[in-house]
Write an enzyme that holds these catalytic residues in place. Structure first.
Site, mmCIF file in Angstrom:
data_model
loop_
_atom_site.group_PDB
_atom_site.id
_atom_site.type_symbol
_atom_site.label_atom_id
_atom_site.label_comp_id
_atom_site.label_asym_id
_atom_site.label_seq_id
_atom_site.Cartn_x
_atom_site.Cartn_y
_atom_site.Cartn_z
ATOM 1 N N CYS A 1 0.836 -1.191 0.000
ATOM 2 C CA CYS A 1 0.000 0.000 0.000
ATOM 3 C C CYS A 1 0.873 1.244 0.000
ATOM 4 C CB CYS A 1 -0.928 0.014 1.211
ATOM 5 S SG CYS A 1 -0.047 0.114 2.789
ATOM 6 N N ASP B 1 21.608 25.995 -25.162
ATOM 7 C CA ASP B 1 20.541 26.610 -24.372
ATOM 8 C C ASP B 1 20.444 26.020 -22.966
ATOM 9 O OD1 ASP B 1 19.649 28.143 -26.644
ATOM 10 O OD2 ASP B 1 18.834 26.290 -27.432
ATOM 11 N N ASP C 1 13.815 28.570 -28.883
ATOM 12 C CA ASP C 1 15.042 28.968 -29.552
ATOM 13 C C ASP C 1 14.785 28.869 -31.055
ATOM 14 O OD1 ASP C 1 17.870 29.496 -29.923
ATOM 15 O OD2 ASP C 1 18.024 27.386 -30.479
ATOM 16 N N CYS D 1 3.283 1.748 2.802
ATOM 17 C CA CYS D 1 4.566 1.048 2.640
ATOM 18 C C CYS D 1 5.554 1.919 1.867
ATOM 19 C CB CYS D 1 4.363 -0.268 1.899
ATOM 20 S SG CYS D 1 3.257 -1.428 2.713
ATOM 21 N N ASP E 1 18.116 23.242 -28.006
ATOM 22 C CA ASP E 1 18.852 22.058 -28.463
ATOM 23 C C ASP E 1 19.519 21.299 -27.326
ATOM 24 O OD1 ASP E 1 21.009 23.594 -27.769
ATOM 25 O OD2 ASP E 1 21.707 23.926 -29.811
#
Length: 744
Positions: free
Chosen positions: A15, A631, A428, A18, A627
């Protein structure tokens, strides 16, 4: 010790409580910097400067089992083990039902004996013995798990089921052995309830497990793309060897219809390769000598030799599989919140159960002990937080898998949630909106000159040049299948163009300044040249003997689907901003062509992150698309960073999401997957909370004084099992979702 990353198999988790306890135990280990537990896969990812033995010991101390997972383990063996466990659960459910259902039916029809005479008590004593044997055989794991949790000072789903069914058996046995200790009206046995609850829980677990198996189909399909053998060329002979025996720089052959074994570079031959498993694009890609090929992609037509460059875990496919696995195991903020709630849920239920028992014993009708026992047992059974624990990870696993199938690799669960909250997309320009390299975009021949003649003349001269504009012209001629002519006397005129002879005819190729020097009149093409300049295209003039043959337009072209992708993003209510280091005129031309809302030109790479931060300070939730290399600062600054992948390099640590297709439609696909996955998670959580919010008061008997409602423990067991199956089934609905349809 350097930082390591481990993938553990966790045993004994049932569950969300846990999950919370295992994560707490892992994070408490000195040196662990990150830990994420996945209830669906029963596994954990751990990162830190710590030995695997230490984290395994911490999990065991918390009352669970742990083992280090090898990612290259045989998936068929794992699938066989899961199927065996599924059948074992069904078998246990069947055995418990075979004993419990007849007992319940006999009780309903009033044919079972009372607990008054010695013979009647002997009969029920035999039933008690049979029941406890069946309970141990079919539900022993619940009791073992409860004991382990108790020793670790924890309480789990096992605790609730063991207490509920155990209390029913103990009380019933007490009624059989010492009926005088129980009021006469309360002398009722509940052996059948304990057995049927165990049967229902096992059956629900089996259905849940079967459905859970479908959530990891994306991973299974990716793993299934790995060929088991490869055809290597050694000492002039071609041999089929296991994939693990392929070495770096080894030469391999691929025949039509075969999958490429490992990543490499074509050295001889040509073919068309289906790379849809990487990019989601259905059309095969032509491969020639010098082109890269990726392991797992499908060779369709020809045969070729290639040299292995990346093997084992370094291949693109292996990196993708690991990326998807880690993303499926990661948690968005909503998942971490649920885990914190679940961490205190079971102890809270135990308190409610005690209060329920005391309440019925003190103010309940006679026989109070029977009502108290039934209500307490029902609370314990119906409150198992299985559905709550499965609500988030199930949807995450399916959503991340669906995104991967569309060529969108979501690296973090947090990004999956954040993508649904975006307000601004920053793009970009170079390599993102545009192709990232120059290409021939137009041919404008003079009167009496054909396009083919103009292009052949220009390409015949330029094939001696390494300038990017020259390469664009040559590639365009090759794409048209034009036969280039021999040239001589090639001369580069710096800043102006080139000169050469073709069949003893002097040809000049270059800009307007070169044409002016050569006395070439451009009157007929002056307007055309001005229009190309406005569109940020480079005009290349070709002349012979003072006569202009025509003009070629070369530019970094906008990707064919960029405009449609920008429009699609805008239709989602997002503001689209283009960021570029190019000059104002070029940026304006591209912005006009693709239809972005705003553009910012002449931005230095180091200033892009500042522009993203500026948008964020204005209240925008910003995604940066670039890219993944130049960037990187802006990608890291953005709320969600999208890296445009090349199909050969997916290890972009600066981005949250990698787009394998190289198309901006991938951004919209990711947002669509994010939206539908978050909606699915909320549906699951709503269902789980409503189930517990209504089920626990009903089980405790809150509505009994008003409506006379009191829930049967067997019905509670069925409801608990059904709640988990409902959550799993709802999550699997995501498998039917196809983000590519949104692009249409």
């Amino acid at each position: 010790m350097s930082e390591q990353k481990y993938h553990l198999s966790i045993g004994g988790m049932n569950c969300a409580g846990c999950v919370s306890r295992v994560e707490t135990a892992l994070r408490a280990v000195p040196g662990v910097t990150e830990a994420s537990v996945n209830l669906v896969e029963r596994s954990a990812w751990v990162r830190g400067t710590v030995a695997p033995e230490d984290v395994i010991a911490a999990v065991r101390q918390a009352g669970y089992e742990a083992a280090l997972l090898q990612e290259e383990q045989d998936t068929e063996e794992k699938a066989a083990a899961e199927m065996a466990h599924y059948r074992r659960l069904l078998r246990h459910a069947g055995i418990a039902a075979v004993v419990g259902v007849p007992l319940m039916a006999a009780d309903v029809f009033g044919v079972m004996p009372h607990v008054e005479t010695p013979m009647e008590r002997l009969f029920w004593l035999l039933i008690a013995i049979v029941s406890v044997v069946v309970m141990a055989a079919t539900g022993g794991r619940f009791f073992v798990g409860a004991v382990k949790s108790f020793r670790a000072h924890n309480a789990t789903m096992d605790t609730l089921i063991a207490l509920g069914t155990g209390a029913a058996w103990v009380f019933s046995t007490l009624v059989v052995l010492r009926p005088e200790w129980v009021p006469e009206a309360a002398r009722h046995v509940y052996f059948e309830a304990a057995l049927i609850i165990i049967a229902l829980v096992n059956f629900g677990s089996a259905l849940e497990m079967r459905a859970r198996g479908k959530t990891s189909e994306a991973i299974k399909r990716l793993i299934g793309l790995r060929p088991r053998t490869a055809r290597v060329v050694r000492e002039g002979r071609e041999l089929d060897v296991p994939i693990a025996e392929v070495g770096l720089d080894e030469t391999l052959r691929v025949r039509p219809g075969e999958r490429i074994a490992v990543d490499g570079v074509v050295i001889d031959g040509r073919s068309a390769v289906d790379e849809s498993m990487l990019t989601g694009e259905p059309l095969p890609v032509e491969k020639y000598a010098g082109d890269e090929v990726v392991g797992g992609t499908l060779n369709t037509t020809g045969t070729f030799l290639y040299q292995a460059r990346r093997i084992g875990k370094d291949t693109v496919l292996s990196q993708i599989i690991e990326m998807v696995r880690q993303a499926q195991a990661s948690k968005p903020a909503i998942g971490r919140l649920v885990d914190r709630i679940a961490g205190v849920f079971v102890p809270a239920v135990l308190i409610i159960a005690v209060l329920t028992f005391l309440g019925w014993m003190n103010v309940g009708p006679a026989p109070a002990i029977s009502y108290a026992l039934v209500a307490t047992m029902t609370v314990l059974i119906i409150a198992c937080p299985c559905a709550l624990g499965l609500a988030t990870p199930m949807s995450i696993m399916v959503g991340v898998g669906k995104a991967a199938e569309a060529g969108v690799l979501i690296r973090k669960g947090e990004a999956l949630q954040r993508a649904s909250q975006l307000t601004t997309i920053v793009l970009d320009k170079t390599g993102t909106v545009t192709a990232g390299h120059p290409a021939l975009t137009g041919l404008y021949p003079a009167e009496g000159v054909s396009e083919e003649e103009l292009l052949t003349c220009a390409a015949s001269i330029e094939r001696g040049s390494e300038h990017p504009l020259a390469q664009a012209i040559v590639q365009a001629a090759q794409a048209r299948g034009l036969a280039l002519r021999a040239s001589s006397g090639f001369e580069s005129i710096a800043g102006h163009g080139v000169r050469a002879q073709i069949e003893d005819q002097d040809i000049v190729l270059g800009n307007q300044r070169l044409m002016a020097q050569q006395g070439v009149a451009l009157d007929a093409f002056a307007a055309q040249a001005a229009r190309l300049a406005e569109e940020a295209k480079t005009a290349i003039f070709v002349a012979h003997a003072g006569r202009l043959l025509g003009v070629l337009a070369v530019a970094d072209p906008v990707k064919p689907d960029s405009r449609a992708a920008v429009a699609r993003l805008q239709s989602l209510g997002l503001k689209v901003v283009m960021l570029t280091g190019d000059q104002q005129a070029t940026a304006q031309a591209v912005a006009r062509e693709v239809g972005v809302d705003e553009f910012i030109a002449e931005v230095l790479p180091q200033d892009k992150a500042a522009k993203v931060a500026e948008l964020q300070q204005g209240g925008a939730v910003v995604a940066m698309v670039g890219d993944g290399i130049n960037d990187a600062p802006a990608l890291a600054q953005a709320d969600v960073g999208f890296a445009i992948g090349s199909g050969t390099d997916v290890a972009m640590e600066s981005a949250d999401i990698v787009l394998m297709r190289g198309s901006l439609h991938g951004v919209a696909d990711a947002i669509a997957v994010s939206n539908v996955t978050l909606r699915n998670i909320k549906q699951n959580l709503f269902g789980a909370f409503i189930y517990n919010s209504l089920g626990i008061p009903l089980a405790a008997g809150v509505f009994y004084p008003i409506f006379g409602w009191l829930l049967n423990p067997v019905i509670a067991g069925a409801a608990m099992a059904l709640s988990s199956v409902t959550v799993v089934s709802n999550a699997n609905r995501l498998r039917l979702f196809t983000p590519r349809r949104e692009a249409a």
